[in-house]
Design a protein around this motif. Structure first.
Motif, PDB file in Angstrom:
ATOM      1  N   THR A  55       0.942  -1.158   0.020  1.00 44.72           N
ATOM      2  CA  THR A  55       0.061   0.075  -0.001  1.00 44.72           C
ATOM      3  C   THR A  55       0.834   1.234  -0.072  1.00 44.72           C
ATOM      4  OG1 THR A  55      -1.819  -1.085   1.135  1.00 44.72           O
ATOM      5  CG2 THR A  55      -1.885   1.133   1.191  1.00 44.72           C
ATOM      6  N   LEU A  56       0.893   2.125  -1.273  1.00 46.80           N
ATOM      7  CA  LEU A  56       1.587   3.037  -1.295  1.00 46.80           C
ATOM      8  C   LEU A  56       1.020   4.313  -0.826  1.00 46.80           C
ATOM      9  CD1 LEU A  56       3.608   2.025  -4.505  1.00 46.80           C
ATOM     10  CD2 LEU A  56       4.229   1.477  -1.852  1.00 46.80           C
ATOM     11  N   GLN A  57       1.546   5.325   0.039  1.00 47.67           N
ATOM     12  CA  GLN A  57       0.986   6.837  -0.016  1.00 47.67           C
ATOM     13  C   GLN A  57       2.067   7.952  -0.153  1.00 47.67           C
ATOM     14  OE1 GLN A  57      -0.895   6.859   3.929  1.00 47.67           O
ATOM     15  NE2 GLN A  57      -2.898   6.168   3.125  1.00 47.67           N
ATOM     16  N   ASP A  58       3.262   7.716  -0.430  1.00 49.85           N
ATOM     17  CA  ASP A  58       4.359   8.407  -0.701  1.00 49.85           C
ATOM     18  C   ASP A  58       5.572   7.528  -1.192  1.00 49.85           C
ATOM     19  OD1 ASP A  58       5.657   7.520   1.706  1.00 49.85           O
ATOM     20  OD2 ASP A  58       5.279   9.383   2.638  1.00 49.85           O
ATOM     21  N   GLY A  59       6.672   8.335  -1.387  1.00 50.69           N
ATOM     22  CA  GLY A  59       8.061   7.743  -1.847  1.00 50.69           C
ATOM     23  C   GLY A  59       8.907   7.675  -0.814  1.00 50.69           C
ATOM     24  N   SER A  60       8.667   8.347   0.346  1.00 53.80           N
ATOM     25  CA  SER A  60       9.690   8.291   1.337  1.00 53.80           C
ATOM     26  C   SER A  60       9.420   7.515   2.664  1.00 53.80           C
ATOM     27  CB  SER A  60       9.665  10.013   1.868  1.00 53.80           C
ATOM     28  OG  SER A  60       8.589  10.316   2.520  1.00 53.80           O
ATOM     29  N   GLY A  61       8.215   7.157   2.895  1.00 54.10           N
ATOM     30  CA  GLY A  61       7.973   6.440   3.976  1.00 54.10           C
ATOM     31  C   GLY A  61       7.484   7.360   5.072  1.00 54.10           C
ATOM     32  N   LEU A  62       7.090   8.651   4.955  1.00 57.23           N
ATOM     33  CA  LEU A  62       6.771   9.201   6.258  1.00 57.23           C
ATOM     34  C   LEU A  62       5.204   8.988   6.486  1.00 57.23           C
ATOM     35  CD1 LEU A  62       7.385  11.899   8.113  1.00 57.23           C
ATOM     36  CD2 LEU A  62       6.737  13.388   6.285  1.00 57.23           C
ATOM     37  N   ALA A  63       4.338   8.738   5.426  1.00 57.68           N
ATOM     38  CA  ALA A  63       3.218   8.575   5.575  1.00 57.68           C
ATOM     39  C   ALA A  63       2.959   7.289   6.356  1.00 57.68           C
ATOM     40  CB  ALA A  63       2.391   8.585   4.266  1.00 57.68           C
ATOM     41  N   ALA A  64       2.176   7.356   7.479  1.00 59.41           N
ATOM     42  CA  ALA A  64       1.911   6.178   8.293  1.00 59.41           C
ATOM     43  C   ALA A  64       1.219   4.978   7.615  1.00 59.41           C
ATOM     44  CB  ALA A  64       1.130   6.530   9.587  1.00 59.41           C
ATOM     45  N   GLY A  65       0.322   5.393   6.618  1.00 64.05           N
ATOM     46  CA  GLY A  65      -0.397   4.582   5.656  1.00 64.05           C
ATOM     47  C   GLY A  65       0.183   3.602   4.622  1.00 64.05           C
ATOM     48  N   ASN A  66       1.628   3.721   4.517  1.00 65.18           N
ATOM     49  CA  ASN A  66       2.390   2.935   3.630  1.00 65.18           C
ATOM     50  C   ASN A  66       2.531   1.480   4.417  1.00 65.18           C
ATOM     51  OD1 ASN A  66       3.389   4.694   1.587  1.00 65.18           O
ATOM     52  ND2 ASN A  66       4.516   5.628   3.348  1.00 65.18           N
ATOM     53  N   LYS A  67       2.248   0.324   3.459  1.00 64.99           N
ATOM     54  CA  LYS A  67       2.383  -0.766   4.051  1.00 64.99           C
ATOM     55  C   LYS A  67       3.233  -1.862   3.085  1.00 64.99           C
ATOM     56  CE  LYS A  67      -0.275  -0.332   7.595  1.00 64.99           C
ATOM     57  NZ  LYS A  67       0.233  -0.218   8.912  1.00 64.99           N
TER      58      LYS A  67
END
Length: 460
Positions: A339-351
């Motif tokens: 699950t992608l929400q940004d490219g850096s990993g700062l967003a808590a919704g990345n999985k």
């Protein structure tokens, strides 16, 4: 016999891995996902919860880097072009995150101003004594578009949440130090520009608590609050208008070379007819490997976001879709594993699952661009955020890893080298639910797991 010995070694590795993880989970209440994969064969040699999704924090930068290498190619170069149309200077961006970057400038024996000084010199030669009229920055979008919509607004002032745009400068931050003399505090704001007015309302008091507020066009910056003493280590504050920061610094560099400016500094979304009568006078290129170094060695979020946007269509939604499609269609991941929400990993919704992470790492290291990804990573006991980790004789220099942290998450993924310095194992150790103030215990657990694999390799 060799195959049987290998199987026994893997069983031992799995048993020891399981004990370390179970003991840590029981003591901390956190959840750990682990995957160790043979980089050459692609086979998993040990793991635990490797198919469960976890928040990866900055380990997501590894996926962004791998997708960029796949889509752009290892020889790709960012290209910022400068044109002269009459007496107007026009700068067209390419999402290069390294213009004015102090760390890269130092590594390449330049200053943060060197590249734009080259533009000024080229323009000055063409102008032949005439002044500059307008400085026009071509940068799609607006201030709202340069911020990832999945980031929290309360983070926007911090350097790690700096925006990303087609034109960037100095990591899209102001760097601030203070000089305190005779009861008066003077802020020193970098980058410098006579086209940015610095208003100082700082007081000298026992507490050190200050802030910086800029106008939307960056014509004025107010530094306010309290400081207690002179500081030498800069603190960085994110800038909301990256192309305007570049424009105001560029105008100042023209003044430094005695070239007057009679017009204005403005940002436009597209070139339109601007280039119809223009002449290209300069081009600044940056190799992809230099950007990967800033993304992964120093975990610069705005560099990762710029890389994501350049790899995609320049928008968050479109670029994340491109990244997801590449991971599924080219790397063969299951869509449910990411699950992608940004490219850096700062967003808590990345999985991502540890298995998917190591699958991408294994495929990338076998590709032509794999050496650039490996070279961009901190090395245990030697560099980056691993300089003080795994620095014992057995593991020093043997673990290449990208660290990752957001609240509740400690992550470490990368490559483990054999005694010939070959990246033969890729790994991902993602820990979620880390108790506050207990990050060091999570890191120690990761280090112990990596040591197990170094011992496993040395026993082969």
């Amino acid at each position: 016999g060799a195959a049987a010995a290998q199987t026994d070694a893997e069983l031992t590795l799995q048993a020891e891995l399981t004990k370390i993880v179970r003991d840590y989970e029981k003591a901390s209440g956190a959840t750990v996902g682990v995957c160790f994969r043979d980089s050459r064969s692609g086979e998993i040699i040990a793991g635990l919860k490797s198919s469960r999704t976890f928040t990866p924090a900055s380990n997501l930068k590894l996926l962004t880097s791998a997708v960029a290498l796949e889509e752009l190619g290892k020889d790709f170069e960012f290209s910022t072009k400068v044109y002269l149309a009459g007496q107007d200077v026009i700068v067209v961006g390419d999402f290069d995150p390294t213009l004015g970057d102090a760390k890269l400038a130092e590594a390449t024996k330049r200053t943060r101003y060197t590249r734009i000084d080259e533009w000024v010199t080229a323009a000055k030669a063409e102008l032949d004594g005439e002044s500059v009229n307008d400085i026009i920055l071509v940068c799609p979008g607006t201030a709202a578009d340069w911020r990832n919509p999945n980031w929290k607004p309360k983070q926007f002032d911090f350097w790690y949440a700096a925006p990303a745009a087609a034109l960037n400068f100095n990591d899209n931050c102001f760097d601030v130090t203070f000089k305190v003399i005779g009861g008066k505090a003077t802020p020193i704001v970098t980058p410098e520009s006579r086209f940015i007015e610095i208003k100082n309302t700082v007081r000298v008091e026992p507490r050190h608590q200050w802030g910086l507020r800029a106008t939307a066009d960056l014509s004025s910056v107010t530094v306010f609050g309290k400081v207690k003493q002179t500081t030498t280590e800069p603190l960085s504050v994110a800038v909301g208008n990256p192309p305007m920061l570049l424009g105001r610094v560029l105008a100042d560099r023209f003044a430094e070379q005695d070239v007057a400016m009679t017009g204005e500094i403005r940002v436009v979304a597209e070139t339109g007819e601007l280039l119809d009568e223009a002449v290209e006078i300069a081009e600044t290129t940056t190799p992809l490997k230099h950007v990967l170094w800033r993304v992964n060695r120093h975990s610069l979020n705005m560099a990762a976001e710029s890389l994501l946007l350049r790899t995609g269509d320049g928008t968050w939604a479109g670029s994340l879709e491109t990244m997801s499609e590449t991971l599924v269609e080219d790397f063969g991941l299951d869509a449910d594993d990411i699950t992608l929400q940004d490219g850096s990993g700062l967003a808590a919704g990345n999985k991502v699952t540890p298995g998917a992470m190591t699958d991408v790492l294994a495929q990338t290291i076998r590709s032509d661009g794999g050496k650039f990804l490996a070279a961009s990573l901190p090395k245990s006991g030697k560099s980056g955020k691993l300089v003080n980790r795994m620095d014992d004789a057995a593991t020093k220099g043997r673990v290449l890893g990208k660290t990752g942290y957001i609240v509740g998450t400690q992550a470490l993924s990368g490559y483990i080298l054999d005694d010939q310095k070959r990246p033969v194992v890729c790994y991902s150790i993602l820990i979620n639910g880390v108790p506050g103030g207990k990050g060091s215990v999570a890191k120690a657990t990761q280090d112990s797991l990596c040591r197990l694999v170094v011992e496993y390799l040395d026993a082969e």
